[in-house]
Design a protein around this motif. Sequence first.
Motif, PDB file in Angstrom:
ATOM      1  N   VAL A 209       0.835  -1.199   0.000  1.00 37.61           N
ATOM      2  CA  VAL A 209       0.000   0.000   0.000  1.00 37.61           C
ATOM      3  C   VAL A 209       0.873   1.253   0.000  1.00 37.61           C
ATOM      4  CG1 VAL A 209      -1.689   1.304   1.315  1.00 37.61           C
ATOM      5  CG2 VAL A 209      -1.926  -1.160   1.123  1.00 37.61           C
ATOM      6  N   VAL A 210       1.918   1.243   0.815  1.00 35.44           N
ATOM      7  CA  VAL A 210       2.801   2.409   0.892  1.00 35.44           C
ATOM      8  C   VAL A 210       3.486   2.651  -0.453  1.00 35.44           C
ATOM      9  CG1 VAL A 210       4.907   3.291   1.945  1.00 35.44           C
ATOM     10  CG2 VAL A 210       3.167   2.223   3.372  1.00 35.44           C
ATOM     11  N   ARG A 211       3.950   1.571  -1.110  1.00 38.47           N
ATOM     12  CA  ARG A 211       4.626   1.734  -2.393  1.00 38.47           C
ATOM     13  C   ARG A 211       3.693   2.334  -3.434  1.00 38.47           C
ATOM     14  NH1 ARG A 211       7.403  -3.536  -1.816  1.00 38.47           N
ATOM     15  NH2 ARG A 211       5.700  -4.405  -3.041  1.00 38.47           N
ATOM     16  N   SER A 212       2.445   1.845  -3.483  1.00 37.91           N
ATOM     17  CA  SER A 212       1.504   2.362  -4.476  1.00 37.91           C
ATOM     18  C   SER A 212       1.165   3.826  -4.207  1.00 37.91           C
ATOM     19  CB  SER A 212       0.221   1.520  -4.472  1.00 37.91           C
ATOM     20  OG  SER A 212      -0.433   1.601  -3.226  1.00 37.91           O
ATOM     21  N   GLU A 213       1.005   4.187  -2.935  1.00 36.74           N
ATOM     22  CA  GLU A 213       0.716   5.576  -2.604  1.00 36.74           C
ATOM     23  C   GLU A 213       1.894   6.484  -2.928  1.00 36.74           C
ATOM     24  OE1 GLU A 213      -0.345   5.408   1.477  1.00 36.74           O
ATOM     25  OE2 GLU A 213      -2.428   4.790   1.096  1.00 36.74           O
ATOM     26  N   LEU A 214       3.103   5.995  -2.698  1.00 40.05           N
ATOM     27  CA  LEU A 214       4.285   6.785  -3.030  1.00 40.05           C
ATOM     28  C   LEU A 214       4.413   6.993  -4.532  1.00 40.05           C
ATOM     29  CD1 LEU A 214       7.003   5.396  -0.581  1.00 40.05           C
ATOM     30  CD2 LEU A 214       5.902   7.646  -0.525  1.00 40.05           C
ATOM     31  N   ALA A 215       4.049   5.956  -5.313  1.00 40.46           N
ATOM     32  CA  ALA A 215       4.131   6.081  -6.762  1.00 40.46           C
ATOM     33  C   ALA A 215       3.196   7.170  -7.271  1.00 40.46           C
ATOM     34  CB  ALA A 215       3.801   4.742  -7.421  1.00 40.46           C
ATOM     35  N   VAL A 216       1.966   7.202  -6.723  1.00 45.91           N
ATOM     36  CA  VAL A 216       1.011   8.230  -7.130  1.00 45.91           C
ATOM     37  C   VAL A 216       1.474   9.604  -6.647  1.00 45.91           C
ATOM     38  CG1 VAL A 216      -1.353   9.043  -6.869  1.00 45.91           C
ATOM     39  CG2 VAL A 216      -0.906   6.607  -7.182  1.00 45.91           C
ATOM     40  N   ALA A 217       1.956   9.665  -5.399  1.00 39.37           N
ATOM     41  CA  ALA A 217       2.417  10.944  -4.847  1.00 39.37           C
ATOM     42  C   ALA A 217       3.595  11.499  -5.634  1.00 39.37           C
ATOM     43  CB  ALA A 217       2.795  10.771  -3.378  1.00 39.37           C
ATOM     44  N   GLU A 218       4.452  10.615  -6.119  1.00 43.36           N
ATOM     45  CA  GLU A 218       5.604  11.063  -6.899  1.00 43.36           C
ATOM     46  C   GLU A 218       5.166  11.728  -8.204  1.00 43.36           C
ATOM     47  OE1 GLU A 218       9.755   9.235  -8.787  1.00 43.36           O
ATOM     48  OE2 GLU A 218       8.307   7.943  -7.753  1.00 43.36           O
ATOM     49  N   ALA A 296       5.273  -0.792 -14.057  1.00 41.87           N
ATOM     50  CA  ALA A 296       6.096  -0.654 -12.856  1.00 41.87           C
ATOM     51  C   ALA A 296       5.252  -0.243 -11.649  1.00 41.87           C
ATOM     52  CB  ALA A 296       7.203   0.365 -13.098  1.00 41.87           C
ATOM     53  N   MET A 297       4.330   0.727 -11.829  1.00 40.08           N
ATOM     54  CA  MET A 297       3.522   1.195 -10.708  1.00 40.08           C
ATOM     55  C   MET A 297       2.554   0.116 -10.239  1.00 40.08           C
ATOM     56  SD  MET A 297       1.159   4.627 -10.351  1.00 40.08           S
ATOM     57  CE  MET A 297      -0.038   4.132 -11.586  1.00 40.08           C
ATOM     58  N   LEU A 298       1.902  -0.567 -11.173  1.00 39.92           N
ATOM     59  CA  LEU A 298       0.951  -1.608 -10.795  1.00 39.92           C
ATOM     60  C   LEU A 298       1.668  -2.792 -10.151  1.00 39.92           C
ATOM     61  CD1 LEU A 298      -1.337  -1.513 -13.954  1.00 39.92           C
ATOM     62  CD2 LEU A 298      -1.910  -0.687 -11.675  1.00 39.92           C
ATOM     63  N   SER A 299       2.827  -3.136 -10.678  1.00 44.15           N
ATOM     64  CA  SER A 299       3.586  -4.232 -10.079  1.00 44.15           C
ATOM     65  C   SER A 299       4.025  -3.870  -8.672  1.00 44.15           C
ATOM     66  CB  SER A 299       4.803  -4.574 -10.947  1.00 44.15           C
ATOM     67  OG  SER A 299       4.411  -5.006 -12.230  1.00 44.15           O
ATOM     68  N   VAL A 334      -4.892   1.623  -8.958  1.00 51.91           N
ATOM     69  CA  VAL A 334      -4.216   1.605  -7.649  1.00 51.91           C
ATOM     70  C   VAL A 334      -5.093   2.227  -6.580  1.00 51.91           C
ATOM     71  CG1 VAL A 334      -2.232   2.490  -6.369  1.00 51.91           C
ATOM     72  CG2 VAL A 334      -1.926   1.601  -8.681  1.00 51.91           C
ATOM     73  N   HIS A 335      -5.783   3.329  -6.924  1.00 48.98           N
ATOM     74  CA  HIS A 335      -6.508   4.099  -5.912  1.00 48.98           C
ATOM     75  C   HIS A 335      -7.894   3.555  -5.594  1.00 48.98           C
ATOM     76  CE1 HIS A 335      -4.518   7.542  -4.223  1.00 48.98           C
ATOM     77  NE2 HIS A 335      -3.958   7.831  -5.389  1.00 48.98           N
ATOM     78  N   HIS A 336      -8.590   2.979  -6.596  1.00 44.61           N
ATOM     79  CA  HIS A 336     -10.018   2.719  -6.431  1.00 44.61           C
ATOM     80  C   HIS A 336     -10.396   1.250  -6.504  1.00 44.61           C
ATOM     81  CE1 HIS A 336     -10.696   7.002  -6.563  1.00 44.61           C
ATOM     82  NE2 HIS A 336     -10.077   7.095  -7.733  1.00 44.61           N
ATOM     83  N   SER A 337      -9.451   0.340  -6.259  1.00 45.74           N
ATOM     84  CA  SER A 337      -9.801  -1.077  -6.300  1.00 45.74           C
ATOM     85  C   SER A 337      -8.850  -1.871  -5.436  1.00 45.74           C
ATOM     86  CB  SER A 337      -9.755  -1.613  -7.745  1.00 45.74           C
ATOM     87  OG  SER A 337      -8.405  -1.778  -8.168  1.00 45.74           O
ATOM     88  N   ASP A 338      -9.238  -3.119  -5.200  1.00 52.86           N
ATOM     89  CA  ASP A 338      -8.365  -4.096  -4.535  1.00 52.86           C
ATOM     90  C   ASP A 338      -7.887  -5.093  -5.590  1.00 52.86           C
ATOM     91  OD1 ASP A 338     -10.662  -4.057  -1.818  1.00 52.86           O
ATOM     92  OD2 ASP A 338      -8.778  -2.982  -1.982  1.00 52.86           O
ATOM     93  N   ALA A 339      -7.435  -4.559  -6.720  1.00 51.11           N
ATOM     94  CA  ALA A 339      -7.153  -5.396  -7.882  1.00 51.11           C
ATOM     95  C   ALA A 339      -6.005  -6.362  -7.621  1.00 51.11           C
ATOM     96  CB  ALA A 339      -6.821  -4.528  -9.091  1.00 51.11           C
ATOM     97  N   ARG A 340      -6.133  -7.540  -8.200  1.00 51.61           N
ATOM     98  CA  ARG A 340      -5.042  -8.512  -8.254  1.00 51.61           C
ATOM     99  C   ARG A 340      -4.497  -8.636  -9.672  1.00 51.61           C
ATOM    100  NH1 ARG A 340      -8.115 -13.612  -6.236  1.00 51.61           N
ATOM    101  NH2 ARG A 340      -9.625 -12.615  -7.605  1.00 51.61           N
ATOM    102  N   ASN A 341      -5.344  -8.339 -10.672  1.00 51.81           N
ATOM    103  CA  ASN A 341      -4.940  -8.481 -12.076  1.00 51.81           C
ATOM    104  C   ASN A 341      -5.396  -7.248 -12.841  1.00 51.81           C
ATOM    105  OD1 ASN A 341      -4.107 -11.536 -12.144  1.00 51.81           O
ATOM    106  ND2 ASN A 341      -6.089 -11.481 -11.104  1.00 51.81           N
TER     107      ASN A 341
END
Length: 408
Positions: A209-218, A296-299, A334-341
């Motif tokens: 979660v932290v990595r995905s939030e950092l990617a968006v914040a960047e 990269a961001m989704l991974s 990243v922001h609006h789902s609990d996606a796995r794929n």
Amino acid sequence: MTRSPAVEAPANEAGASSPYRKFDTYTMVSLYVVPVMALPLSGILLTEASAYSWWTWAHLAALAVAAVSCAWVLRSAVRNRFQGTPWPRAAVTVFVASCLLAAGSGAFAAPPGGDSGLDIPSSLLLLSLVVLGFGFAPAMRWGHVAWCASAIAAATVLTWLLQHPGTLATGRWFPALFTSWLVTYGILMSGALASWTLKLMHEQAELTVVRSELAVAEERLRFSRDLHDIFGRTLTAVAVKADLAAELATAGQVERATSEMREVHDLADEGLREVRDVVAGYRAVDLGAELKGARAMLSAAGIRVRLIGDGEGIGSRAAEALAWTVREGATNVVHHSDARNCTITLTTDDGAAQVRITNDGVTRSTPRPGGGGLDGLRGRLRKLGGTVETSLERDTFTLTVRVPEESA
């Protein structure tokens, strides 16, 4: 990172489809099964001994209560290990009392057997004490597990020796002690290891979660930094020139004030061009680079990505629009789902270029992506004759954007 996954999952991982939540559920259910298995094992031992006294029913009833209450104790043990929350006194009292009652009644539920090894009464006692230790195993440290297993094995062999005092000198008690300790240690260690694994998975969920939030914040920081660096100077110059023009007008120097205001007008035009250049630079991205960035961001957010098509042969303006779509769509996943794929598909047909972004992990209660992101995307694509479509089928959300190739 001190919260237990059995208690509360990270915000973006709390959906029912989250792999972390599923792992937590499977692990806790496997822990619950262990004490329940003690019931059929006891029944098999008692049936083999043909023992049907009231001690038998007392043992089975107490063991059933212990198996049920063990579920609450196991959950509390996991919380205590990671959060330090207090134990529920009522549940612990019922659990300990029922285990001790099952152990005591089990020692008398069947007649003593031979002295060549643990007989059925000692085995029932061992089974009850193992259930007792297993309930607290998730909260134990490694050393505590060994000491607890030693105490249970010693109590079991001591009871057996009291029923067969003549075996003390023969040394037959040692194999029984070692076997009891080995079995008990293995079962208790499985509970401790399951708790430790839950902790690791929970920390991984929070890190994702932290990595995905950092990617968006960047991305947001990069855009805001560009605006500040490029447009800040222009706004400062406009403010200074406007103040000077006001002072000159007050002093009656109308011609100089007029000249300064013309410069303010020119600066405003220049600032508008700079803003457009910044926004155009933010939008005018390479489609291939955006596909790599999205992967990269989704991974980094723990989402498996599948790319179909590379966008080769798409016109420059259409490719620019699709690149912005990929960026916006990946951010929404990243922001609006609990996606796995997530699947990103690029195609060209009927004189139009199309990108389709599909992701799972969306529920009816999940906030729909929209607002400035997709609304702004619709506004930009409308100028190119493009369309934006969204659909939700079960837990799968699809964003489809089509742009005419003539816009290239």
